[in-house]
Write a protein that holds these residues in place. Sequence first.
Motif, short mmCIF file in Angstrom:
data_model
loop_
_atom_site.label_atom_id
_atom_site.label_comp_id
_atom_site.label_asym_id
_atom_site.label_seq_id
_atom_site.Cartn_x
_atom_site.Cartn_y
_atom_site.Cartn_z
N TYR A 64 0.83 -1.21 0.00
CA TYR A 64 0.00 0.00 0.00
C TYR A 64 0.87 1.26 0.00
O TYR A 64 0.53 2.27 -0.64
CB TYR A 64 -0.90 0.02 1.23
CG TYR A 64 -2.16 -0.79 1.10
CD1 TYR A 64 -2.99 -0.67 0.00
CD2 TYR A 64 -2.54 -1.67 2.10
CE1 TYR A 64 -4.15 -1.40 -0.11
CE2 TYR A 64 -3.70 -2.43 1.99
CZ TYR A 64 -4.51 -2.29 0.88
OH TYR A 64 -5.65 -3.02 0.77
N PRO A 68 1.66 3.68 -4.58
CA PRO A 68 1.47 5.06 -5.06
C PRO A 68 2.77 5.74 -5.46
O PRO A 68 2.80 6.51 -6.43
CB PRO A 68 0.81 5.76 -3.87
CG PRO A 68 0.18 4.66 -3.08
CD PRO A 68 1.12 3.50 -3.24
N LEU A 71 3.74 4.49 -8.80
CA LEU A 71 2.88 5.06 -9.84
C LEU A 71 3.33 6.46 -10.22
O LEU A 71 3.40 6.80 -11.41
CB LEU A 71 1.44 5.10 -9.33
CG LEU A 71 0.41 5.75 -10.27
CD1 LEU A 71 0.34 5.00 -11.59
CD2 LEU A 71 -0.95 5.83 -9.61
N VAL A 72 3.65 7.29 -9.23
CA VAL A 72 4.12 8.64 -9.53
C VAL A 72 5.43 8.59 -10.32
O VAL A 72 5.62 9.35 -11.28
CB VAL A 72 4.30 9.45 -8.23
CG1 VAL A 72 4.93 10.80 -8.52
CG2 VAL A 72 2.95 9.64 -7.54
N VAL A 95 -1.50 13.35 -10.58
CA VAL A 95 -1.29 11.98 -10.10
C VAL A 95 -0.68 11.98 -8.71
O VAL A 95 -1.03 11.16 -7.85
CB VAL A 95 -0.41 11.20 -11.10
CG1 VAL A 95 -0.10 9.81 -10.58
CG2 VAL A 95 -1.10 11.11 -12.46
N LEU A 98 -3.32 12.52 -5.99
CA LEU A 98 -4.12 11.32 -5.74
C LEU A 98 -3.30 10.26 -5.00
O LEU A 98 -3.81 9.57 -4.11
CB LEU A 98 -4.65 10.75 -7.06
CG LEU A 98 -5.50 11.72 -7.90
CD1 LEU A 98 -6.07 11.01 -9.11
CD2 LEU A 98 -6.62 12.31 -7.05
N ALA A 99 -2.02 10.13 -5.37
CA ALA A 99 -1.16 9.18 -4.66
C ALA A 99 -0.99 9.58 -3.20
O ALA A 99 -0.97 8.72 -2.30
CB ALA A 99 0.20 9.10 -5.35
N VAL A 102 -3.99 8.52 -1.21
CA VAL A 102 -3.94 7.08 -0.93
C VAL A 102 -2.97 6.80 0.22
O VAL A 102 -3.26 6.00 1.12
CB VAL A 102 -3.54 6.30 -2.19
CG1 VAL A 102 -3.33 4.83 -1.87
CG2 VAL A 102 -4.61 6.45 -3.27
N GLU A 103 -1.82 7.45 0.21
CA GLU A 103 -0.85 7.26 1.29
C GLU A 103 -1.43 7.70 2.64
O GLU A 103 -1.22 7.05 3.67
CB GLU A 103 0.42 8.07 1.00
CG GLU A 103 1.24 7.58 -0.18
CD GLU A 103 2.05 6.34 0.14
OE1 GLU A 103 1.83 5.73 1.21
OE2 GLU A 103 2.92 5.98 -0.66
N TYR A 127 -11.44 2.60 -5.63
CA TYR A 127 -10.17 2.84 -6.29
C TYR A 127 -10.28 2.60 -7.80
O TYR A 127 -9.75 3.38 -8.60
CB TYR A 127 -9.09 1.92 -5.70
CG TYR A 127 -8.54 2.35 -4.38
CD1 TYR A 127 -8.79 3.61 -3.85
CD2 TYR A 127 -7.76 1.48 -3.62
CE1 TYR A 127 -8.28 3.99 -2.63
CE2 TYR A 127 -7.23 1.86 -2.39
CZ TYR A 127 -7.50 3.12 -1.90
OH TYR A 127 -6.99 3.51 -0.69
N GLY A 131 -9.96 5.46 -10.34
CA GLY A 131 -8.72 5.28 -11.10
C GLY A 131 -8.95 5.32 -12.60
O GLY A 131 -8.17 5.93 -13.34
N GLN A 167 -11.87 6.33 1.74
CA GLN A 167 -10.98 5.84 2.79
C GLN A 167 -11.55 6.10 4.18
O GLN A 167 -11.43 5.26 5.07
CB GLN A 167 -9.61 6.49 2.63
CG GLN A 167 -8.86 5.99 1.42
CD GLN A 167 -7.56 6.72 1.20
OE1 GLN A 167 -7.44 7.89 1.52
NE2 GLN A 167 -6.58 6.04 0.65
#
Length: 308
Positions: A64, A68, A71-72, A95, A98-99, A102-103, A127, A131, A167
């Motif tokens: 998890y 992210p 992805l970045v 991006v 959004l990452a 998520v973090e 997601y 996404g 979340q």
Amino acid sequence: MNRDAPAWALAAATRLLPAGRRDWGTAMSAELAGIDLRPDRRRFAAGCVAAIVTRPGVLLRAGYLLAPIALVAYVVRWSATIGEPPRRWGVVALVAVLALVVELGVIGPLGPVGGGRAARLVRTIGYVLVGVLAVEAVLFVAGRTGPDLGGVPVFGVMFAGYLAAGQALTAQRSTATPRALLTGAAAGTAAAAAWAAVVLVAPPIPAGPLLAIVLIAAGMTIAGRLGGQVAALGAGTTAALLILNLVTAASVLAPDWLIPHLAPPALAPATQIAESRIELPDPYLWLLLLGWFVALAQWAASSPRRAR
């Protein structure tokens, strides 16, 4: 306890443990404090760290955390093909925001996210739905030219709001019960399925979102009766995102008989259909805004402060 490299390494690994197992790491740290020789400290700490990081729960948590970031990094590399630097870094910033959200659901104020099956399922659905829309938005922004980057902050705020609300809804401290989570997801999916069924039985796709809004309201009403307020709000966000995804996919993949005629009739038939496909998703962006407000209400309704 000596704060040398072995101690720091063990303390960092302990933070990866679920909250219920942190006492295990604390006991390891206490035992490490009683070891004086540096080689012995290194060996003991290495064994403890290996035991911690190989646990399935820790591996999942690390995934998890790292996904992210990966992805970045990928978007930074991929966006090098965008010729305009402001547009490229606008895409990267979208991006990255959004990452970050998520973090924050893993290690920050939006988490820790719940580990139950219902919470995982609902969070995964959210997601995926957000996404897919985010990928489409990134490709849209990257494919345009000129100085206009107004879509970047709009998409960033919208998608970040959906992710944060999802979340909060599925966090360990959320007031939402598994029944409410599953009821909301099922009712929202049923509303989107009803919209798709109506479109297939009575084509073409409606030129506006009125039918979708009526069915979303019906799904929220049913979910509210079965699972309460949180279920109703979850149904609203699920249905809004799912229908918007269906419309954007249909604008590219659907046969011509499903596409409404939105372009001027003076155009050639093939050109008219092509232009109509481009224009079809625009009015349905109101669903994105509507669902965003529902998501914010969902965030508030699932907050433990509301329960108190």
